[in-house]
Enzyme design. Structure first.
Site, PDB file in Angstrom:
ATOM      1  N   LYS A 106       0.677  -1.112   0.090  1.00 25.99           N
ATOM      2  CA  LYS A 106      -0.091   0.041   0.016  1.00 25.99           C
ATOM      3  C   LYS A 106       1.033   1.049  -0.107  1.00 25.99           C
ATOM      4  CE  LYS A 106       0.345  -1.856   4.220  1.00 25.99           C
ATOM      5  NZ  LYS A 106      -0.170  -3.009   5.151  1.00 25.99           N
ATOM      6  N   VAL A 133      -5.097  -2.993   0.155  1.00 25.45           N
ATOM      7  CA  VAL A 133      -6.182  -2.308   0.894  1.00 25.45           C
ATOM      8  C   VAL A 133      -7.119  -3.306   1.623  1.00 25.45           C
ATOM      9  CG1 VAL A 133      -8.098  -0.507   1.122  1.00 25.45           C
ATOM     10  CG2 VAL A 133      -6.324  -0.313  -0.688  1.00 25.45           C
ATOM     11  N   ILE A 137     -10.270  -8.546   2.323  1.00 24.28           N
ATOM     12  CA  ILE A 137     -11.773  -7.937   1.480  1.00 24.28           C
ATOM     13  C   ILE A 137     -11.488  -7.616   0.245  1.00 24.28           C
ATOM     14  CG2 ILE A 137     -13.528  -6.146   1.939  1.00 24.28           C
ATOM     15  CD1 ILE A 137     -12.550  -5.923   4.780  1.00 24.28           C
ATOM     16  N   ASP A 202      -0.557   4.032   7.882  1.00 23.20           N
ATOM     17  CA  ASP A 202      -0.906   2.761   7.269  1.00 23.20           C
ATOM     18  C   ASP A 202      -2.316   3.015   6.584  1.00 23.20           C
ATOM     19  OD1 ASP A 202      -0.714  -0.115   6.424  1.00 23.20           O
ATOM     20  OD2 ASP A 202      -2.629  -0.020   7.661  1.00 23.20           O
ATOM     21  N   LYS A 206      -3.905   3.496   2.555  1.00 20.20           N
ATOM     22  CA  LYS A 206      -4.961   2.697   1.873  1.00 20.20           C
ATOM     23  C   LYS A 206      -6.019   3.701   1.781  1.00 20.20           C
ATOM     24  CE  LYS A 206      -3.836  -1.040   4.985  1.00 20.20           C
ATOM     25  NZ  LYS A 206      -4.135  -1.626   6.226  1.00 20.20           N
ATOM     26  N   GLY A 303      -2.726 -10.474   8.093  1.00 18.17           N
ATOM     27  CA  GLY A 303      -2.668 -11.798   8.400  1.00 18.17           C
ATOM     28  C   GLY A 303      -2.121 -12.737   7.025  1.00 18.17           C
TER      29      GLY A 303
HETATM   30  N1  HSE Z   1      -0.802  -3.146   9.922  1.00 18.72           N
HETATM   31  C1  HSE Z   1      -1.812  -3.432   9.060  1.00 18.72           C
HETATM   32  C2  HSE Z   1      -2.899  -3.544   9.852  1.00 18.72           C
HETATM   33  C3  HSE Z   1      -1.569  -4.672   8.187  1.00 18.72           C
HETATM   34  O1  HSE Z   1      -2.875  -3.733  11.206  1.00 18.72           O
HETATM   35  O2  HSE Z   1      -4.337  -3.568   9.465  1.00 18.72           O
HETATM   36  C4  HSE Z   1      -2.596  -4.736   6.971  1.00 18.72           C
HETATM   37  O3  HSE Z   1      -2.341  -3.742   6.075  1.00 18.72           O
END
Ligand code: HSE
Length: 438
Positions: A106, A133, A137, A202, A206, A303
């Protein structure tokens, strides 16, 4: 038909998961793709051979990622090393070599996607990024294809599992911030640099991608407003709960009259909304289209196997279109590259939202009237107000207010005036609030 050859970069959490899914579901995947899919060359600096089911099927594993992107037998490069560099150089070289690319990165797409898609377009190859993203999903597929008939009005998403896990544990169990973060890291959800999760970077990566897909604008990470969850206090979680709200760390992309809002911040939302009940590491994205109305996409956002599910779906998509005319493929950013528009992304001062405010007000006659007067003069309408009992011997009391929607610049002015008036102690806590009504 000959199998499709994959060159895999990275054998970490998602890389390992991708090997496992491709091995475990090989027969069904081949039935869907119309041909077999096999990893012929992988590169990783280190990996846990015991942990990765199917690793033995890979013909060649080395340390040199550039050898994979230069390997003439590789049809599709799957980039799962993350980060900006050398991921950018590897992806651009794979494109220059005429290879299709699948990536879960991302940060790479949010910052360098415009350059990468232009290079891919010029070379007639595809760069697929479903796993970038909300992990497993299929939100990119939904936005680019399933909702292609709609005028998208807004998107609101819980798109960082680690942040959601922390807020959920704070609310439900009163756990310590650092302790919950350590658990998310141990479970493999957190970013290599967990400040990316906690500070909202993060989620902003996204959201930048979702905003471009929804509104047909170039990727503009630098214009996405980002506020983390580090300042959220247990008392605000409790006050919000008593008023019928939950605090969630949302990414919001909205088409407003004078531009597009791209913002990530803690947000009060009514507890009865389905998305307010998305807890733990789960992700959810709520999309409002003019024709379909609100639609909600829910699932695991991180995951090994959930993210691999999205990676492998992209590999299948690319395998299916290997022989099609590049101009007939689904465009990278949902709209044809020549049809991207330069609608401005609004600065946060020009965004309108409702607010939760917690002021520490002097307990003296006329103070409340003075505060309400300043809010009124700045055009801010109060929706609800609660004053808590003063603790014994205390000169100040918590004053909780919910406001109607107002431009952020008006709220900034009002709070500066209130804080300068001597009526309150310290800085006002303010958390933006959205109804997310369909
Ligand atoms: N660090 C991200 C989260 C991982 O906790 O959603 C997935 O992008």
């Amino acid at each position: 038909m000959e199998p499709v050859n994959i060159g895999l970069l990275g054998l970490g959490t998602v890389g390992g998961g991708t090997v496992t899914v491709l091995t475990r579901n090989a027969v069904e995947i081949a039935r869907r793709a119309g041909r077999g899919i096999r990893i012929t060359h992988a590169a990783a600096r280190s990996y846990d051979a015991e942990r990765i089911e199917g690793l033995g099927e890979i013909a060649r594993i080395g340390e040199d990622a550039f050898a994979v992107v230069d390997d003439p037998d590789v049809d599709i490069v799957v980039e799962l090393i993350g980060g900006y560099s050398p991921a950018r150089e590897l992806v651009l070289r794979a494109i220059a070599n005429g290879k299709h690319v699948v990536t879960a990165n991302k940060a790479l797409i949010a910052l360098h996607g415009n350059e990468i898609f232009a290079a891919a377009q010029a070379r007639g190859v595809t760069v697929a990024f479903e796993a970038a993203v909300a992990g497993g999903i299929p939100i990119i597929k939904a936005l680019r294809e399933g909702l292609a008939g709609n005028h998208i009005e807004w998107i609101a998403g819980i798109i960082n599992g680690t942040g959601n896990f922390i807020l959920t544990e704070m609310r439900d169990r009163g756990r310590d911030f650092a302790d919950v973060l350590a658990e998310a890291q141990a479970l493999g959800y957190a970013e290599a640099d967990p400040t990316f999760d906690v500070e909202g970077i993060d989620a902003a990566h996204k959201l930048t991608i979702l905003g471009s897909l929804a509104f047909g604008i170039p990727l503009q990470f630098d214009k996405t407003f980002t506020e983390g969850i580090g300042a959220i206090q247990a008392q605000d979680v409790a006050y919000a709960g008593a008023l019928g709200y939950r605090i969630k760390h949302l990414g919001i992309a909205r088409r407003a009259a004078d531009g597009i809002e791209l913002r990530v911040h803690p947000t009060l939302i009514p507890h009865r909304r389905l998305i307010a009940n998305v807890d733990g590491v789960m992700n959810a994205v709520l999309v409002k289209g003019d024709a379909v109305g609100p639609t909600l996409y829910y699932g695991a956002g991180a995951g090994a196997l959930p993210t691999a599910s999205a990676v492998v779906a992209d590999v299948v998509d690319v395998a299916r279109v290997l022989t099609t005319d590049p101009t007939n493929r689904v465009p990278h950013l949902a709209f044809q590259p020549t049809e991207l528009v330069d609608t401005p992304v609004l600065a946060i001062e020009n965004v309108e939202t409702a607010y939760y405010l917690r002021l520490t007000a002097l307990d003296r006659p006329g103070v409340m009237a003075g505060i309400a007067g300043i809010l009124g003069e700045e055009g801010i309408s109060i929706e609800a107000i609660q004053q808590k009992e003063p603790a014994p011997g205390e000169t100040h009391v918590p004053l909780i207010m919910l406001t109607h929607r107002v431009r952020e610049s008006c709220m900034n002015r009002a709070l500066a005036r209130i804080e300068a008036s001597g009526a309150v102690q310290g800085e006002t806590v303010r958390i933006r609030m959205e109804t997310l009504a369909g």
